[in-house]
Write an enzyme that holds these catalytic residues in place. Structure first.
Site, PDB file in Angstrom:
ATOM      1  N   GLU A 165     -17.126  11.329  23.110  1.00 46.58           N
ATOM      2  CA  GLU A 165     -15.791  11.829  22.762  1.00 46.58           C
ATOM      3  C   GLU A 165     -15.521  11.956  21.259  1.00 46.58           C
ATOM      4  OE1 GLU A 165     -12.796  11.789  25.503  1.00 46.58           O
ATOM      5  OE2 GLU A 165     -14.702  12.682  26.110  1.00 46.58           O
ATOM      6  N   HIS A 204      -2.830   1.985   8.216  1.00 48.62           N
ATOM      7  CA  HIS A 204      -3.972   1.283   7.626  1.00 48.62           C
ATOM      8  C   HIS A 204      -4.185   0.010   8.423  1.00 48.62           C
ATOM      9  CE1 HIS A 204      -6.498  -1.010   4.980  1.00 48.62           C
ATOM     10  NE2 HIS A 204      -5.549  -1.876   4.725  1.00 48.62           N
ATOM     11  N   HIS A 263     -13.170  -3.399   3.639  1.00 48.55           N
ATOM     12  CA  HIS A 263     -11.727  -3.629   3.741  1.00 48.55           C
ATOM     13  C   HIS A 263     -11.167  -3.111   5.073  1.00 48.55           C
ATOM     14  CE1 HIS A 263      -7.559  -3.504   1.600  1.00 48.55           C
ATOM     15  NE2 HIS A 263      -7.424  -3.589   2.898  1.00 48.55           N
ATOM     16  N   HIS A 313      -7.454  -3.248   9.484  1.00 45.59           N
ATOM     17  CA  HIS A 313      -8.748  -3.852   9.176  1.00 45.59           C
ATOM     18  C   HIS A 313      -9.620  -3.830  10.429  1.00 45.59           C
ATOM     19  CE1 HIS A 313      -6.419  -6.238   5.835  1.00 45.59           C
ATOM     20  NE2 HIS A 313      -6.522  -4.954   5.565  1.00 45.59           N
ATOM     21  N   GLU A 356       0.824  -1.220   0.000  1.00 48.42           N
ATOM     22  CA  GLU A 356       0.000   0.000   0.000  1.00 48.42           C
ATOM     23  C   GLU A 356       0.855   1.266   0.000  1.00 48.42           C
ATOM     24  OE1 GLU A 356      -2.958  -0.237  -0.705  1.00 48.42           O
ATOM     25  OE2 GLU A 356      -3.797  -2.081   0.152  1.00 48.42           O
TER      26      GLU A 356
END
Ligand code: 2HA
Ligand code: ZN
Length: 271
Positions: free
Chosen positions: A169, A139, A210, A141, A116
């Site tokens: 919050e 990144h 994803h 999942h 990525e």
């Protein structure tokens, strides 16, 4: 030269990968992290002229020329980062022409940086254009955010409002809301460009079905940002399982919160 395994940035990367793994947000080779390092800081641990390998890239990262990054490796498991840092992460510098990376440490056994990398680097370019302090892209999942992308409207306003409503919050932590992309093949320049475009106005971008991208000035802040949105999605899951909302945080409550904490919610997102 100091021992690089003692460097604060290596320890923090290990701890972050470990935390992401322990939450179940980075199964197998899921997830990736990139973190901009200071040349002077790297220089305490490495001879920055000693290039171990050159790594070509599939896009032009000229805007990041001469910057140093620690990045996770492609196909590597977050589960193993803590025990074997140099096999699972690497320190790279972007060459002047933006086409190749100089590998200075790690990514042992010919491993490449995260698949990525386009999304990470394009996001760094975007974030730096609006915030010079931004250093981190994560990144992962995140389970409940991922699940929510199957059951909830993917309209960014709807999605953001839902998260804000799930924990008091949230609005304070991400008044800039979340962006939601269409489904796009991961690892491509296309998803990189779409992510980076959204990152000009947001620090959280949902990749439906994803996972999520988060950015920030350091690892703690970025991790905390993702953790907060993911917690809201988890609460949403429980609320749905318990039979749905009976009473809620109102838009007026959210406006009062924004005023009290001096944050500016995305214009038009509150009624
Ligand atoms: O390879 O999570 O999106 C790790 C990923 C790709
Ligand atoms: Zn992923």
């Amino acid at each position: 030269m100091k021992n690089i395994l003692e460097a604060p940035f290596i320890k923090e990367m290990c701890e972050t990968a470990e935390n992401l793994y322990r939450h179940g947000w980075d199964e197998r080779n899921g997830g990736n992290i990139s973190y901009i390092l200071d040349e002077a800081e790297v220089g305490k641990y490495l001879d920055v002229k000693d290039v171990k390998r050159e790594i070509p890239m599939i896009f032009n990262a000229e805007n990041l020329a001469d910057k140093y990054f620690i990045v996770t490796g492609t196909g590597r498991y977050f589960k193993n980062v803590m025990a074997h840092p140099s096999e699972n992460m690497g320190i790279v510098r972007v060459q002047k022409n933006g086409q190749k990376l100089d590998l200075l440490w790690g990514l042992e056994n010919g491993i490449l940086p995260t698949s990525e990398l386009p999304s990470h680097f394009m996001t760094h370019i975007s974030r730096l254009s609006v915030d010079l302090e931004n250093k981190v892209v994560i990144h992962c999942h995140a389970t409940h955010l991922l699940a929510m992308s199957f059951t909830h409207s993917l309209d960014a306003r709807d999605f953001t409002r839902r998260l804000w409503q799930m924990c008091t919050e949230c609005l304070v932590v991400f008044p800039d809301g979340v962006a939601v992309l269409p489904w796009i093949v991961p690892g491509t320049n296309e998803i990189g460009e779409a992510t980076a475009e959204s990152m000009k106005a947001h620090r959280l971008v949902i990749w439906p079905f994803h996972g999520v991208y988060g950015t920030g000035k350091d690892l703690d802040e970025t991790y905390g940002l993702i953790e907060t949105a993911e917690k809201a999605a988890e609460v949403y899951t429980y609320v749905q399982a318990q039979g749905g909302v009976k009473q809620a945080i109102t838009d007026q409550n959210l406006k009062d919160l924004a005023a009290a904490f001096h944050v500016m919610p995305v214009p038009g997102y509150l009624d």
